[in-house]
Design a protein around this motif. Structure first.
Motif, PDB file in Angstrom:
ATOM      1  N   SER A   1       0.821  -1.210   0.000  1.00 59.00           N
ATOM      2  CA  SER A   1       0.000   0.000   0.000  1.00 59.00           C
ATOM      3  C   SER A   1       0.856   1.262   0.000  1.00 59.00           C
ATOM      4  O   SER A   1       0.396   2.340  -0.401  1.00 59.00           O
ATOM      5  N   LEU A   2       2.116   1.146   0.426  1.00 56.68           N
ATOM      6  CA  LEU A   2       3.006   2.310   0.367  1.00 56.68           C
ATOM      7  C   LEU A   2       3.310   2.683  -1.083  1.00 56.68           C
ATOM      8  O   LEU A   2       3.610   3.841  -1.387  1.00 56.68           O
ATOM      9  N   ASN A   3       3.244   1.708  -1.960  1.00 56.09           N
ATOM     10  CA  ASN A   3       3.427   1.987  -3.387  1.00 56.09           C
ATOM     11  C   ASN A   3       2.291   2.870  -3.897  1.00 56.09           C
ATOM     12  O   ASN A   3       2.512   3.816  -4.658  1.00 56.09           O
ATOM     13  N   THR A   4       1.069   2.566  -3.468  1.00 59.41           N
ATOM     14  CA  THR A   4      -0.078   3.408  -3.832  1.00 59.41           C
ATOM     15  C   THR A   4       0.098   4.810  -3.259  1.00 59.41           C
ATOM     16  O   THR A   4      -0.191   5.809  -3.930  1.00 59.41           O
ATOM     17  N   ALA A   5       0.560   4.885  -2.019  1.00 65.76           N
ATOM     18  CA  ALA A   5       0.796   6.188  -1.389  1.00 65.76           C
ATOM     19  C   ALA A   5       1.825   6.992  -2.175  1.00 65.76           C
ATOM     20  O   ALA A   5       1.687   8.214  -2.347  1.00 65.76           O
TER      21      ALA A   5
END
Length: 419
Positions: free
Chosen positions: A287-291
């Motif tokens: 989800s940090l990639n999405t962030a």
């Protein structure tokens, strides 16, 4: 316009089956040819392929496809793009030559026809950028924007994407994370927001379920075809979303999800939403990639804090401490993000684990080659190149590196993953 040597009537008939609810279906042969060409591009190029995006943007989907089919060289394509007045880079010709080597193994009229027929059978539609229901936020991705989008669902959900918030987080969610997600999703629905997520286990699944339970709208972006629900454990959930909201993918029907495609899918979640909130995430959560995509696009970014002793909240704390994400704890605070516009940031985050697993020290090409291999069926370099969307020379180089790593091996009939 003739594409793959198909008759006009054939192209019109094939595209008509996926355009019934697009908001502005093709009314003539030229429009049908554009839709057909865009459908073809979704199978020829991998998601986020900037060279394909630039070519379609400059020449148009149909002419660009015809040029590739007619074996134009990189120099000729670069010259055609230069004539359009687009700002171009000095290495454009070399980039196009590499792109042609990636695309040509996938040139198949049979595959395009199959994907259109399969989409029609699954009641899936194809959106193009000129459609009324096209999610305008993805246009901010410029040449990396999707050329077309496959979808299933109700048009209302597509329209509501302009007032949406993405709720994302780890697959291995705790009871705390799921509770906060349920409250946040229901609260945002009550405030009129559509909920966007990726339909994964954990936080994503809870965000979708809570939105549906609150009689709200929700959209799931997939990393494979919209007729191929993933994960399989969310088959019932995705069926409900397709009935009461929408599921969207830039890959044609039948396409399999891969690690690379999960990472590329994340950029659509961030771009299509007005804001992104990470509810629970480990230090290396996907989800940090999405962030990172949300921050790079200038979208408001929020993160929910958790217990300082919980490793499943370490990623959220890092976003708040190091990357200026807004600390949010309630639906009201998340809703406030949409009224704020933050500066675009570049997040230098480590590779991610989980469904959107990162590269683990490998290059993106090596990851795509590894994704294209099987543990049982040996595959030739040509077959791997077609599956991975890479040139044969790149595949051969990546196989060599993976062989040295000991994760693949060569048999008499081709390459397999190591056991």
């Amino acid at each position: 316009m003739m594409l793959f040597g198909l008759e006009e009537s054939t192209v019109v008939a094939l595209t008509g089956g996926v355009r019934a609810s697009a908001g502005s279906g093709p009314t003539d042969a030229a429009a049908a040819a554009d839709v057909f060409a865009r459908a073809a591009w979704t199978g020829i190029s991998e998601p986020g392929d900037g060279a394909a995006g630039l070519l379609v943007q400059g020449l148009g989907a149909g002419p660009a496809l015809s040029a590739v089919i007619d074996l134009w060289t990189g120099a000729r394509l670069a010259g055609a793009l230069a004539a359009t007045g687009l700002p171009l880079t000095d290495d454009l010709q070399a980039l196009l030559e590499q792109a042609l080597q990636r695309w040509r193994p996938r040139l198949s009229s049979a595959e395009v026809i199959r994907s259109l027929q399969q989409a029609a059978r699954a009641s899936a539609g194809l959106l193009v950028p000129t459609d009324a229901h096209w999610p305008r936020g993805v246009d901010d991705l410029a040449v990396h924007a999707p050329i077309a989008l496959w979808w299933r669902g109700i048009p209302t959900a597509l329209t509501a994407l302009s007032n949406s918030i993405a709720l994302v987080g780890a697959r291995a969610a705790t009871g705390y994370g799921e509770h906060v997600t349920m409250e946040a999703s229901a609260g945002l629905v009550d405030r009129g927001f559509l909920i966007v997520s990726g339909a994964a286990y954990g936080i994503d699944g809870m965000a979708h379920r809570a939105a549906l339970a609150s009689s709200g709208l929700t959209v799931a972006f997939l990393a494979g075809g919209v007729d191929r629900y993933y994960p399989s454990g969310h088959d019932a959930l995705l069926s409900r979303i397709a009935t009461m909201g929408a599921i969207i993918s830039e890959l044609p029907c039948g396409a399999a999800p891969t690690k690379w495609r999960f990472l590329q899918r994340n950029r659509l979640i961030a771009a299509a939403s007005a804001a992104t909130v990470v509810l629970e995430a480990g230090w290396r959560s996907g989800s940090l990639n999405t962030a990172g995509h949300a921050a790079a696009l200038g979208r408001p970014l929020g993160a929910v804090p958790g217990p300082v002793t919980s490793p499943t909240s370490a990623g959220c704390h890092r976003l708040i401490r190091e990357y200026d994400a807004v600390c949010v704890s309630t639906a009201a605070e998340m809703a406030e993000l949409v009224g704020e516009r933050m500066l675009g940031l570049t997040l230098d985050l480590p590779p991610a684990d989980g469904d959107t697993a990162g590269f683990g020290g490998r290059t993106s090409e090596q990851v795509r080659v590894f994704d294209a291999l099987s543990t049982r069926a040996a595959r030739s370099v040509t077959d791997i190149a077609r599956r991975a969307g890479l040139s044969m020379s790149t595949v051969q180089g990546s196989l060599g590196a993976l062989d040295l790593e000991g994760v693949v091996r060569e048999k008499e009939t081709g390459w397999v993953r190591g056991r």
